[in-house]
Write an enzyme that holds these catalytic residues in place. Structure first.
Site, PDB file in Angstrom:
ATOM      1  N   TYR A 143       0.843  -1.209   0.000  1.00 56.26           N
ATOM      2  CA  TYR A 143       0.000   0.000   0.000  1.00 56.26           C
ATOM      3  C   TYR A 143       0.874   1.253   0.000  1.00 56.26           C
ATOM      4  O   TYR A 143       0.704   2.146  -0.841  1.00 56.26           O
ATOM      5  CB  TYR A 143      -0.894  -0.034   1.233  1.00 56.26           C
ATOM      6  CG  TYR A 143      -1.876   1.110   1.355  1.00 56.26           C
ATOM      7  CD1 TYR A 143      -3.029   1.153   0.569  1.00 56.26           C
ATOM      8  CD2 TYR A 143      -1.675   2.133   2.285  1.00 56.26           C
ATOM      9  CE1 TYR A 143      -3.951   2.190   0.699  1.00 56.26           C
ATOM     10  CE2 TYR A 143      -2.589   3.162   2.429  1.00 56.26           C
ATOM     11  CZ  TYR A 143      -3.725   3.189   1.629  1.00 56.26           C
ATOM     12  OH  TYR A 143      -4.633   4.225   1.772  1.00 56.26           O
ATOM     13  N   ASN A 172      -6.005   9.583   8.379  1.00 60.98           N
ATOM     14  CA  ASN A 172      -7.118   8.742   8.844  1.00 60.98           C
ATOM     15  C   ASN A 172      -8.469   9.452   8.848  1.00 60.98           C
ATOM     16  O   ASN A 172      -8.672  10.412   9.592  1.00 60.98           O
ATOM     17  CB  ASN A 172      -6.841   8.246  10.274  1.00 60.98           C
ATOM     18  CG  ASN A 172      -5.629   7.350  10.332  1.00 60.98           C
ATOM     19  OD1 ASN A 172      -4.512   7.813  10.079  1.00 60.98           O
ATOM     20  ND2 ASN A 172      -5.825   6.092  10.633  1.00 60.98           N
ATOM     21  N   ARG A 274       1.098   9.840  14.344  1.00 59.55           N
ATOM     22  CA  ARG A 274       0.699  10.429  13.057  1.00 59.55           C
ATOM     23  C   ARG A 274      -0.169  11.657  13.318  1.00 59.55           C
ATOM     24  O   ARG A 274      -1.159  11.587  14.046  1.00 59.55           O
ATOM     25  CB  ARG A 274      -0.076   9.417  12.226  1.00 59.55           C
ATOM     26  CG  ARG A 274      -0.501   9.986  10.886  1.00 59.55           C
ATOM     27  CD  ARG A 274      -1.264   8.984  10.077  1.00 59.55           C
ATOM     28  NE  ARG A 274      -0.431   7.880   9.643  1.00 59.55           N
ATOM     29  CZ  ARG A 274      -0.930   6.692   9.309  1.00 59.55           C
ATOM     30  NH1 ARG A 274      -2.211   6.460   9.380  1.00 59.55           N
ATOM     31  NH2 ARG A 274      -0.124   5.745   8.901  1.00 59.55           N
TER      32      ARG A 274
HETATM   33  P1  NAD Z   1     -12.788   1.942   0.617  1.00 67.03           P
HETATM   34  O1  NAD Z   1     -12.162   0.588   0.649  1.00 67.03           O
HETATM   35  O2  NAD Z   1     -14.136   2.090   1.250  1.00 67.03           O
HETATM   36  O3  NAD Z   1     -12.916   2.464  -0.877  1.00 67.03           O
HETATM   37  C1  NAD Z   1     -12.110   2.017  -1.936  1.00 67.03           C
HETATM   38  C2  NAD Z   1     -13.024   1.740  -3.128  1.00 67.03           C
HETATM   39  O4  NAD Z   1     -12.216   1.357  -4.253  1.00 67.03           O
HETATM   40  C3  NAD Z   1     -13.989   0.592  -2.887  1.00 67.03           C
HETATM   41  O5  NAD Z   1     -15.289   0.957  -3.277  1.00 67.03           O
HETATM   42  C4  NAD Z   1     -13.438  -0.548  -3.742  1.00 67.03           C
HETATM   43  O6  NAD Z   1     -14.458  -1.445  -4.154  1.00 67.03           O
HETATM   44  C5  NAD Z   1     -12.795   0.226  -4.869  1.00 67.03           C
HETATM   45  N1  NAD Z   1     -11.718  -0.511  -5.531  1.00 67.03           N
HETATM   46  C6  NAD Z   1     -10.655  -1.119  -4.968  1.00 67.03           C
HETATM   47  N2  NAD Z   1      -9.873  -1.678  -5.921  1.00 67.03           N
HETATM   48  C7  NAD Z   1     -10.468  -1.402  -7.115  1.00 67.03           C
HETATM   49  C8  NAD Z   1     -10.155  -1.711  -8.461  1.00 67.03           C
HETATM   50  N3  NAD Z   1      -9.067  -2.427  -8.800  1.00 67.03           N
HETATM   51  N4  NAD Z   1     -10.987  -1.277  -9.443  1.00 67.03           N
HETATM   52  C9  NAD Z   1     -12.101  -0.553  -9.137  1.00 67.03           C
HETATM   53  N5  NAD Z   1     -12.450  -0.239  -7.866  1.00 67.03           N
HETATM   54  C10 NAD Z   1     -11.637  -0.661  -6.877  1.00 67.03           C
HETATM   55  O7  NAD Z   1     -11.742   2.943   1.254  1.00 67.03           O
HETATM   56  P2  NAD Z   1     -11.823   4.525   1.486  1.00 67.03           P
HETATM   57  O8  NAD Z   1     -11.473   4.775   2.882  1.00 67.03           O
HETATM   58  O9  NAD Z   1     -13.075   5.062   0.934  1.00 67.03           O
HETATM   59  O10 NAD Z   1     -10.579   5.025   0.610  1.00 67.03           O
HETATM   60  C11 NAD Z   1     -10.751   5.699  -0.624  1.00 67.03           C
HETATM   61  C12 NAD Z   1      -9.400   6.183  -1.125  1.00 67.03           C
HETATM   62  O11 NAD Z   1      -8.848   7.132  -0.217  1.00 67.03           O
HETATM   63  C13 NAD Z   1      -8.368   5.068  -1.282  1.00 67.03           C
HETATM   64  O12 NAD Z   1      -7.588   5.319  -2.423  1.00 67.03           O
HETATM   65  C14 NAD Z   1      -7.518   5.208  -0.042  1.00 67.03           C
HETATM   66  O13 NAD Z   1      -6.210   4.724  -0.237  1.00 67.03           O
HETATM   67  C15 NAD Z   1      -7.550   6.709   0.170  1.00 67.03           C
HETATM   68  N6  NAD Z   1      -7.295   7.030   1.584  1.00 67.03           N
HETATM   69  C16 NAD Z   1      -8.272   6.841   2.524  1.00 67.03           C
HETATM   70  C17 NAD Z   1      -7.988   7.115   3.851  1.00 67.03           C
HETATM   71  C18 NAD Z   1      -9.020   6.936   4.933  1.00 67.03           C
HETATM   72  O14 NAD Z   1      -8.675   7.114   6.098  1.00 67.03           O
HETATM   73  N7  NAD Z   1     -10.273   6.642   4.638  1.00 67.03           N
HETATM   74  C19 NAD Z   1      -6.712   7.556   4.218  1.00 67.03           C
HETATM   75  C20 NAD Z   1      -5.746   7.702   3.232  1.00 67.03           C
HETATM   76  C21 NAD Z   1      -6.048   7.452   1.908  1.00 67.03           C
HETATM   77  N1  UDP Z   2      -5.968  -0.586  15.842  1.00 70.01           N
HETATM   78  C1  UDP Z   2      -6.379  -1.114  17.059  1.00 70.01           C
HETATM   79  N2  UDP Z   2      -7.441  -1.960  17.075  1.00 70.01           N
HETATM   80  C2  UDP Z   2      -8.132  -2.300  15.944  1.00 70.01           C
HETATM   81  C3  UDP Z   2      -7.720  -1.742  14.706  1.00 70.01           C
HETATM   82  C4  UDP Z   2      -6.618  -0.895  14.698  1.00 70.01           C
HETATM   83  O1  UDP Z   2      -5.795  -0.838  18.103  1.00 70.01           O
HETATM   84  O2  UDP Z   2      -9.102  -3.070  16.049  1.00 70.01           O
HETATM   85  C5  UDP Z   2      -4.838   0.375  15.823  1.00 70.01           C
HETATM   86  C6  UDP Z   2      -3.761   0.067  14.776  1.00 70.01           C
HETATM   87  O3  UDP Z   2      -2.771  -0.764  15.333  1.00 70.01           O
HETATM   88  C7  UDP Z   2      -3.232   1.456  14.463  1.00 70.01           C
HETATM   89  C8  UDP Z   2      -4.431   2.377  14.657  1.00 70.01           C
HETATM   90  O4  UDP Z   2      -5.364   1.639  15.446  1.00 70.01           O
HETATM   91  O5  UDP Z   2      -2.235   1.823  15.389  1.00 70.01           O
HETATM   92  C9  UDP Z   2      -5.083   2.802  13.356  1.00 70.01           C
HETATM   93  O6  UDP Z   2      -5.328   1.631  12.610  1.00 70.01           O
HETATM   94  P1  UDP Z   2      -6.143   1.621  11.246  1.00 70.01           P
HETATM   95  O7  UDP Z   2      -6.137   0.210  10.749  1.00 70.01           O
HETATM   96  O8  UDP Z   2      -7.463   2.278  11.449  1.00 70.01           O
HETATM   97  O9  UDP Z   2      -5.343   2.577  10.265  1.00 70.01           O
HETATM   98  P2  UDP Z   2      -3.795   2.880  10.004  1.00 70.01           P
HETATM   99  O10 UDP Z   2      -3.618   4.264  10.451  1.00 70.01           O
HETATM  100  O11 UDP Z   2      -2.944   1.940  10.777  1.00 70.01           O
HETATM  101  O12 UDP Z   2      -3.663   2.669   8.540  1.00 70.01           O
END
Ligand code: NAD
Ligand code: UDP
Length: 311
Positions: A143, A172, A274
């Site tokens: 990732y 996050n 973070r």
């Molecule tokens: P999520 O898993 O709910 O959404 C991801 C979506 O992408 C899903 O609907 C999944 O079905 C789709 N997907 C995955 N692989 C695919 C593929 N090969 N082709 C088509 N669709 C595909 O997660 P999210 O939290 O909504 O994250 C959305 C984006 O934001 C991601 O790129 C993630 O890396 C980024 N992001 C999210 C967070 C967060 O905290 N939510 C933090 C950092 C980055």
């Molecule tokens: N974590 C936890 N319990 C859980 C899931 C996650 O204590 O059931 C902790 C994990 O080890 C990390 C933080 O919560 O330190 C955030 O985890 P998450 O998977 O939400 O996102 P990350 O920031 O690690 O991608």
């Protein structure tokens, strides 16, 4: 405008689609439903300006577009480590396919990158010029390195092909429509508390995160996309930092649950701290997250309460 949102049936993507349709745009969500779901966009499906194309972005696709938001990628560590090779392919080939479409159509392209590009950071809070501390061969590498490469691709298409790009480093984010089995900490803790199960605290719970409510993130993403010139990378997140133990205590207090915490081993390479430095986002985009963790948790808990009751 005609706007493509890859990953549009996911947690963040569905909120973004809702915002864009509400603003009067034509929105095409492209999603393979691997971690997202049709339910997330159920309210949008009847809308004449919204369509869902069930498609894997690692296969080329084409549609006329003015904007492409590239969100397709599993985001929870549980999901992205399930098939790590596919996670890399999605970040690399999926991003190339989106950028090629942008190059052909002249669309502006926004890449949803992540705070994970900073790895387990030794600079705190994280500023955009920090180059990170990522383990390329660990279980999070698929990732973290995949997203780092997606940033590289965006900037190379910008320099080589003249594609207009925007790169958001998302910290996050939580809120309604996270999947029940998502595995990320906020949804895990809430679902466990509502089911009367012990909350799974990984390690001692002294590691920190800064939690952004999804509506605030969508503000940041749309402002960045529509900024006339800022390419980023720009950090988007809420700069208020909590330990994971504090988060567990908040969830227990708000749900009115009294359960002991279940101690689970800390996953490999779990970042210890973070917090985004959002100086750039505030200055360039006027980005100021307004929903505090307590309020966001209340809204998210209400959502999961309803989901669990109807399940
Ligand atoms: P999520 O898993 O709910 O959404 C991801 C979506 O992408 C899903 O609907 C999944 O079905 C789709 N997907 C995955 N692989 C695919 C593929 N090969 N082709 C088509 N669709 C595909 O997660 P999210 O939290 O909504 O994250 C959305 C984006 O934001 C991601 O790129 C993630 O890396 C980024 N992001 C999210 C967070 C967060 O905290 N939510 C933090 C950092 C980055
Ligand atoms: N974590 C936890 N319990 C859980 C899931 C996650 O204590 O059931 C902790 C994990 O080890 C990390 C933080 O919560 O330190 C955030 O985890 P998450 O998977 O939400 O996102 P990350 O920031 O690690 O991608």
């Amino acid at each position: 405008m005609r706007i493509i949102v890859t990953g549009g049936a996911g947690f963040v993507g569905s909120h973004l689609c809702e915002r864009l349709v509400g603003e009067g745009h034509d929105v095409l969500a492209i999603d393979d439903l691997s971690t997202g779901s049709r339910d997330n966009v159920a309210g949008l499906l009847p809308h004449p300006r919204f369509a869902l194309f069930v498609h894997d972005v690692t296969d080329p696709y084409f549609a006329p577009a003015d904007r492409v938001y590239n969100l397709a990628c599993p985001a929870s560590p549980v999901h992205y480590q399930r098939d790590p090779v596919k996670t890399v392919v999605t970040n690399v080939v999926g991003t190339i396919n989106g950028l090629r479409l942008a190059a052909r159509t002249g669309a502006r392209f926004l890449q949803a990158s992540t705070s994970e590009v900073y790895g387990d950071p030794d600079v705190h809070p994280q500023t955009e010029d920090y180059r990170g501390n990522v383990n390329p061969i660990g279980p999070r590498g698929c990732y973290d390195e995949g997203k780092r490469c997606s940033e590289t691709l965006a900037f190379d298409f910008h320099r080589q092909e003249g594609v207009e790009i925007r790169v958001a480093r998302i910290f996050n984010t939580y809120g309604p429509r996270m999947a029940i089995d998502d595995g990320r900490v906020v949804s895990n803790f809430i679902v466990q508390a509502l089911r009367g199960e012990p909350l799974t605290l990984y390690g001692e719970g002294n590691q920190t995160r800064s939690f952004c409510y999804v509506d605030d993130l969508v503000d940041g993403l749309t402002s960045l996309m529509e900024h006339p010139s800022e390419t980023g990378p720009v950090n988007l997140g809420n700069p208020v930092e909590f330990t994971i133990r504090e988060l567990a205590e908040k969830v227990l207090a708000i749900t009115g649950t009294d359960r002991p915490l279940a101690h689970v081993e800390l996953p490999i390479d779990d970042p210890k701290q973070r917090r985004p430095d959002i100086t750039l986002a505030a200055r360039a985009l006027g980005f100021t997250p307004s929903i505090a963790l307590d309020e966001g948790l209340l809204r998210t808990i209400a959502y999961f309460r309803e989901r669990l009751a109807s399940a």
